[in-house]
Design a protein around this motif. Structure first.
Motif: not given
Length: 374
Positions: A209-211, A249-250, A254-259
């Motif tokens: 993540f960029t933030q 939004e980010t 991403a956490v859901r995609r990992l799961a």
């Protein structure tokens, strides 16, 4: 009459209320109530407000212990936010007894001096430590027409500014297929293996993540016996970022995609649900900050200004700040204190903390005076 005189009057009003405010704080401290169960605290605050001519409305936004007490009919609407829930075992280790007393003192003093020139609100906000009543209240438009919303938190320094982390926790549950670990014909599908892969995967994910983000969690259900392949494994994860937009939004996608990817790789099924609502990041209003700093100086207090991205914890006051101009400064009650500890709980009931709540009430009421068109 200039604002200096009006401020002297609210200072005197708070001083006159001192025994009542200290009694309020100590009563809450000695009778801690958990989130959503703050019946004594809410009723004590409501009764105090009604005795001083406030009109109170109970049962707000689905919370039996939420309330809105109002005095005045015209002019700017200025709210003082009261919190009063305690923590399990620790009691008032976050100082909500002091917050409630400070906000009530400020609301009463401001109403007594401003009279028909403003509307003074004491808004009772339960469950800050869990579901955050302010989230529902903000969604229901409770704070939309306010000129300002003011609240002070006790801490180990006088400071103001900064922000809080936006947070939207997830409960992640993997579903597999049970079997005996020694079975030669049915190897099962181990949901715990999938959950551990997910737990290990969120750490490197954070680096993408960029933030600034925070990803952490615990395993809350890992199986029933070591000789049975776990068919359901569950973890709870705190997911935080400096921006609720970036979080929603980010980070969370991403956490859901990992799961989802781990479920596919392990032949399990996964559910990811939010078990607490979205707490947005805190936006401190620059004008209110300026007034508050000036008033603390008038009271003989020094205050540290934090950098805009200096985040510390999460709070549902963030949701309020997206609906109305808000400040949420800290007031010193003791050195080297950390919230949610036995030491902090002891400090919030100390004689010194009761003196400090009077300073907080005065500073908020004086800041409200600055918002009047005199």
């Amino acid at each position: 009459m200039d604002k200096k005189v009006w401020k002297e009057q609210v200072i005197a009003a708070v001083d006159a209320m001192a025994p009542e405010l200290i009694d309020m704080s100590l009563f809450l401290h000695k009778n801690p109530e958990l989130s959503g169960q703050e019946y004594q605290a809410a009723q004590r605050l409501i009764s105090a407000a009604e005795k001083r001519g406030f009109l109170a409305k109970k049962n707000i936004s689905g919370y039996e212990t939420a309330f809105i007490a109002r005095k005045g009919t015209t002019g700017p609407k200025i709210a003082f936010l009261a919190e009063y829930d305690a923590l399990p075992v620790l009691g008032h280790a976050c100082g909500h007894n002091l917050i409630a007393a400070m906000s009530w003192g400020a609301a009463a003093a401001f109403a007594a001096v401003a009279k028909d020139r403003a509307v003074s609100y004491l808004i009772g906000c339960p469950a800050e430590e869990t579901s955050g009543a302010k989230v529902s209240m903000a969604a229901d438009g409770i704070f939309d027409d306010l000129r300002a919303a003011l609240i002070i938190h006790p801490g180990d320094s006088n400071n103001m500014g900064g922000t809080s982390y936006a947070t939207h926790p997830l409960k992640v549950t993997f579903h597999g297929r049970p079997a005996h670990v020694a079975s030669k014909t049915n190897k099962g599908v181990n949901a715990l293996d999938a959950l551990i892969m997910f737990y290990q995967g969120i750490k490197p994910l954070r680096q993408t993540f960029t933030q600034e983000t925070i990803l952490a969690g615990i395993i809350t259900k890992g199986g029933t016996a070591p000789n049975i392949v776990t068919d359901e494994a569950e973890g709870k994860f705190t997911i935080r970022a400096l921006s609720s937009h970036y979080l929603e939004e980010t980070v969370i996608p991403a956490v859901r995609r990992l799961a989802d990817g781990i479920a596919l790789a392990t032949n399990t099924k996964v559910e990811a649900v939010h078990y607490e609502p979205l707490f947005k990041e805190l936006i401190n209003d620059p004008e209110l900050m300026k007034f508050f700093q000036e008033n603390m100086t008038l009271l003989g207090e020094k205050i540290t200004l934090l950098e805009p991205n200096d985040a510390d914890g999460s709070t549902d006051v963030g949701n309020v700040s997206h609906a109305a101009p808000t400040i949420h400064p800290d007031i010193f009650i003791g050195s080297s204190l950390s919230a949610h500890t036995p030491e902090f709980a002891a400090a919030t009931g100390s004689p010194y903390a009761q003196e400090r709540l009077l300073i907080g009430a005065k500073a908020m009421a004086m800041t409200a005076i600055d918002l009047l068109d005199l």
